[in-house]
Scaffold this motif. Sequence first.
Motif, PDB file in Angstrom:
ATOM      1  N   ALA A   1       0.827  -1.215   0.000  1.00 43.75           N
ATOM      2  CA  ALA A   1       0.000   0.000   0.000  1.00 43.75           C
ATOM      3  C   ALA A   1       0.859   1.262   0.000  1.00 43.75           C
ATOM      4  CB  ALA A   1      -0.919  -0.016   1.219  1.00 43.75           C
ATOM      5  N   LEU A   2       2.017   1.196   0.670  1.00 45.62           N
ATOM      6  CA  LEU A   2       2.779   2.418   0.916  1.00 45.62           C
ATOM      7  C   LEU A   2       3.926   2.673  -0.052  1.00 45.62           C
ATOM      8  CD1 LEU A   2       2.881   2.143   4.805  1.00 45.62           C
ATOM      9  CD2 LEU A   2       1.656   3.867   3.457  1.00 45.62           C
TER      10      LEU A   2
ATOM     11  N   VAL B   1       4.273   5.813  -2.069  1.00 44.83           N
ATOM     12  CA  VAL B   1       4.252   7.135  -1.421  1.00 44.83           C
ATOM     13  C   VAL B   1       5.315   7.305  -0.339  1.00 44.83           C
ATOM     14  CG1 VAL B   1       1.837   7.650  -1.964  1.00 44.83           C
ATOM     15  CG2 VAL B   1       2.368   6.380   0.119  1.00 44.83           C
TER      16      VAL B   1
ATOM     17  N   THR C   1       1.443   3.759  10.095  1.00 42.03           N
ATOM     18  CA  THR C   1       0.990   2.356  10.113  1.00 42.03           C
ATOM     19  C   THR C   1      -0.256   2.142  10.965  1.00 42.03           C
ATOM     20  OG1 THR C   1       2.545   1.870  11.891  1.00 42.03           O
ATOM     21  CG2 THR C   1       3.292   1.426   9.643  1.00 42.03           C
TER      22      THR C   1
ATOM     23  N   ASP D   1      -6.195   4.826   7.378  1.00 42.44           N
ATOM     24  CA  ASP D   1      -5.797   4.666   5.976  1.00 42.44           C
ATOM     25  C   ASP D   1      -4.316   5.048   5.862  1.00 42.44           C
ATOM     26  OD1 ASP D   1      -5.265   4.856   3.281  1.00 42.44           O
ATOM     27  OD2 ASP D   1      -7.151   5.888   2.791  1.00 42.44           O
TER      28      ASP D   1
ATOM     29  N   ARG E   1      -2.025   4.759   3.648  1.00 37.81           N
ATOM     30  CA  ARG E   1      -1.557   5.442   2.439  1.00 37.81           C
ATOM     31  C   ARG E   1      -1.949   6.929   2.451  1.00 37.81           C
ATOM     32  NH1 ARG E   1      -0.707   3.807  -3.658  1.00 37.81           N
ATOM     33  NH2 ARG E   1      -0.830   5.883  -4.538  1.00 37.81           N
TER      34      ARG E   1
ATOM     35  N   GLU F   1       0.538  10.130   2.405  1.00 38.42           N
ATOM     36  CA  GLU F   1       0.383  11.176   1.385  1.00 38.42           C
ATOM     37  C   GLU F   1       0.238  12.552   2.022  1.00 38.42           C
ATOM     38  OE1 GLU F   1      -2.869   9.591  -0.880  1.00 38.42           O
ATOM     39  OE2 GLU F   1      -1.522   8.792  -2.420  1.00 38.42           O
TER      40      GLU F   1
END
Length: 243
Positions: free
Chosen positions: A23-24, A27, A217, A221, A223, A227
């Motif tokens: 997911a990360l 970004v 973490t 959310d 991500r 961001e």
Amino acid sequence: MRNPIIVALDVPTADLALELAQALAPVVGAVKVGKELFVSAGPEIVRRLRATGVAVFLDLKFHDIPNTTAAAVAAATRLDVQMLTLHTSGGLAMMRAAEEAALATARELRREPPLVLGVTVLTSMDDADLAAVGTLGGTTTQVERLAKLADAAGLRGLVCSPQELGLLRRVLPQTLQLVTPGIRPASAAVGDQKRTMTPDAALQAGADWLVIGRPITSAPDPRAAAEEILSSLQATKPAPSLP
Ligand code: C5P
């Protein structure tokens, strides 16, 4: 601008780590594998993370005789990590051997050497804790002493608290990369970190890389949280490139 965020994958299983990394990865600049994840999931988690293309910071804080530390650093270089840590209190010979092992192993493999980062005084220790293990003179003096020793040994980077950035930027060559945990976005809970700084303030104070764990973490959310942090960074200094 290069992405200076290193997200700490402080989770107990490979599945959780891979899910977060997936997911990360778009970004953040790198992911950090620490003792909990490495001891639970083994070197295989590093191989699997690297297979996704994400840069990996292996934070095992080596501290041993020079020969053993150098062998561990060579093994980490073969695992293809981009950053790793050792305790500068292991001394000049240990740090030199570690840096040489990183350079020599990378040369053999024809890849860029990982950044060997020195840890000075753990931020969990205060002056009284240091005195209790025989180090008099206080944490600031000891941080400066160990940081200069790391530079003399040829290390190219250090881990330091946000409060140490000013001092280290004054006393060390500007080429040394500084990696800073204890980062909290203005909106985030401080948790057990006692002396924190916002991501942008840490970059302005001289950090090259920001280690951020729970604010990303543990967010509903992750991500979106990463961001948001990224968009809060106004520093003009880009993070240096990783191998
Ligand atoms: O969740 P949090 O943002 O506090 O995570 C910070 C990460 O940086 C953790 O992996 C922690 O072990 C590490 N770290 C730290 N303070 C130091 C050195 C490392 O918080 N002085």
